[in-house]
Design a protein around this motif. Structure first.
Motif, short mmCIF file in Angstrom:
data_model
loop_
_atom_site.label_atom_id
_atom_site.label_comp_id
_atom_site.label_asym_id
_atom_site.label_seq_id
_atom_site.Cartn_x
_atom_site.Cartn_y
_atom_site.Cartn_z
N HIS A 158 0.80 -1.42 0.00
CA HIS A 158 -0.07 0.04 0.04
C HIS A 158 1.15 1.30 -0.11
N TYR A 159 1.87 1.34 0.68
CA TYR A 159 2.92 2.12 0.88
C TYR A 159 3.58 2.69 -0.56
N GLY A 160 3.78 1.69 -1.33
CA GLY A 160 4.59 1.67 -2.48
C GLY A 160 3.47 2.30 -3.59
N LEU A 161 2.06 2.15 -3.43
CA LEU A 161 1.27 2.47 -4.26
C LEU A 161 0.41 4.01 -3.57
N LYS A 162 1.10 4.57 -2.78
CA LYS A 162 1.03 5.78 -2.16
C LYS A 162 -0.39 5.91 -1.21
N GLU A 163 -0.99 4.80 -0.86
CA GLU A 163 -2.12 4.55 -0.11
C GLU A 163 -1.66 4.48 1.25
N TYR A 164 -1.39 5.67 1.90
CA TYR A 164 -0.83 5.65 3.05
C TYR A 164 -1.62 5.29 4.30
N GLU A 165 -2.87 5.61 4.11
CA GLU A 165 -3.77 5.37 5.33
C GLU A 165 -4.13 3.89 5.38
#
Length: 464
Positions: free
Chosen positions: A211-218
């Motif tokens: 998710h972090y890699g996809l910029k989906e930080y929440e």
């Protein structure tokens, strides 16, 4: 912690064997005990003790297939592949349905880079094994060696279907998905895995990473939260969670997570640096500086720490302090292009132009080929009246940036300054072809040239 009976027996066998070595008394062990002792020493990297144990084992159990297979493993470990192969062929004649024979043969083929043959043998081993997970894992590794990521992924997945707890297979599945640029599919897979094994902190951590890699930080933070709830000492998950909080500009929460990593282990220069950056973003300059200083104290070789302190003082326009720290950094590593560029920039701000020129020259010498570095260097040479070195520098820069108008306008201006008009016009034509509107560079940097009628006419003619 209560030890199981198996663990107690295993520890007793090891103690008994090691006391035998000390006293030179020959004691009896069954063949399975010997196998465990030998493999223990191999895992520990104590090859000489493993060989001693194997020698004694074969003297006590000369017909044990299990021990002979361990002998094969040690021969392969020592790259004695032909001897290992000969012994395997003898064992095959006795036990053609022993899966370990096929696994070791596959291992030999793998060592010889014959990975397709290794896979064929491992597929035969599948027919005879009770440990499907291990064999699927080995097949997956062979496909990895062949760069066949899809088939590798399929076999690591089959391994996990047999043994949900196989962490190396889980990491390898995720690696395959990432390498194939299938991050969303990886998240779907991991979620289905978590449905079956909800307390796998590794799976939650991997979901967070994706998710972090996809910029989906929440979503990343939510996954890292689960990982740290399952294992409240999972340092990597706390570190990744802190980075995600930083991305969301939640600096207090980021500091809390970074501090947790410091509680779990010795302070790392990375965590200290990030805490400093967070405090600076929160406007707390005192604590920011405190943590930047802690960073360079923890790891004086970390250039990011020295750069953080130097840039901090540059932002405060305290160039004297900035210069002090960049000089300290250069005293530790005088071949760091990032330090030299800052040394040059700070000296330029302080109107120490000769020092600035030296700094830019050293930055380029140690590998900084960025356009702005070349241009800053040249503009200082120009200011110092060093026209010939400025031209030489620009011609070097042109090797890296052959179609750059900023270089061409400067070359034109410099050639006009030294009365080489033919070369000047050539570079001026190039510059205007690349970007006509930037001709004001001549006006800004070469006012003497700009006022010449010949230059004005040449520009006007080109405009038409």
């Amino acid at each position: 912690m209560q030890l199981s009976n198996e663990e107690e027996d295993y520890n007793l066998s090891l103690s008994k064997f090691e006391s035998m070595l000390k006293t030179n008394k020959v004691l009896f062990f069954d063949s399975e005990e010997f196998e465990e002792i030998i493999l223990h020493y191999l895992d520990m990297g104590k090859a000489s003790l493993a060989k001693k144990a194997l020698k004694l084992a074969l003297e006590q159990h000369p017909k044990s297939t299990g021990l002979k297979l361990v002998q094969v493993e040690m021969l392969v470990y020592d790259d004695k592949l032909e001897l290992a192969e000969k012994l395997l062929n003898e064992l095959f004649a006795i036990e053609p349905t022993n899966e370990e024979i096929y696994i070791q043969k596959a291992n030999i083929y793998s060592k010889r880079d014959q990975h397709e043959k290794a896979v064929e043998l491992l597929k035969v081993a599948l027919k005879y094994t009770d440990d499907y997970a291990d064999v699927y894992n080995l097949i997956g590794m062979e496909y990895l060696f062949m760069d066949n990521l899809e088939l590798a992924k399929d076999n690591f997945t089959k391994c996990l279907e047999e043994d949900l707890e196989d962490q190396s297979a889980l990491y390898n599945v995720v690696y395959c998905y990432e390498f194939l640029d299938q991050n969303q599919e990886a998240i779907v897979y991991l979620n289905s895995y978590i449905d079956q094994n909800p307390y796998s902190e590794i799976a939650w951590h991997q979901v967070g990473r994706l998710h972090y890699g996809l910029k989906e930080y929440e979503n990343a933070i939510r996954a890292f939260d689960y990982a740290t709830l399952i294992d409240d000492e999972f340092l990597g998950a706390f570190m990744e969670k802190a980075k995600a909080f930083e991305r969301l500009k939640k600096y207090n929460e980021a500091i809390e997570s970074y501090n947790r990593t410091i509680e779990l282990d010795d302070a790392t220069s990375y965590a200290l640096l990030r805490i400093g950056k967070c405090y600076e973003k929160l406007g707390n300059k005192v604590l920011a500086l405190k943590y930047f200083n802690k960073t360079v104290h923890e790891d004086p070789l970390l250039d990011k720490g020295w750069i953080a302190i130097t840039d901090f003082y540059v932002r405060q326009k305290n160039y004297q302090k900035a210069l002090f720290y960049v000089n300290k950094a250069l005293a530790i590593d005088n071949q760091n292009k990032l330090y030299w560029k800052r040394f040059a920039t700070i000296n330029k701000q302080m109107n120490f132009f000769e020092e600035a020129e030296f700094g830019y020259r050293k930055a380029v010498e140690f590998g900084d080929y960025q356009l702005d570095t070349w241009l800053f260097w040249v503009d200082i040479l120009l200011f110092l009246g060093e026209f010939e070195p400025a031209i030489t520098t620009l011609l070097q820069a042109a090797d890296y940036f052959p179609e750059e108008n900023e270089i061409e306008y400067r070359l034109a201006g410099l050639y006009f300054m030294i009365q080489e008009n033919t070369k000047a016009k050539f570079h001026l034509s190039n510059a205007m072809r690349l970007n006509f509107d930037k001709y004001t560079i001549l006006e800004d940097l070469f006012p003497v040239v700009w006022t010449r009628k010949m230059v004005q006419n040449y520009i006007a003619k080109h405009k038409k």
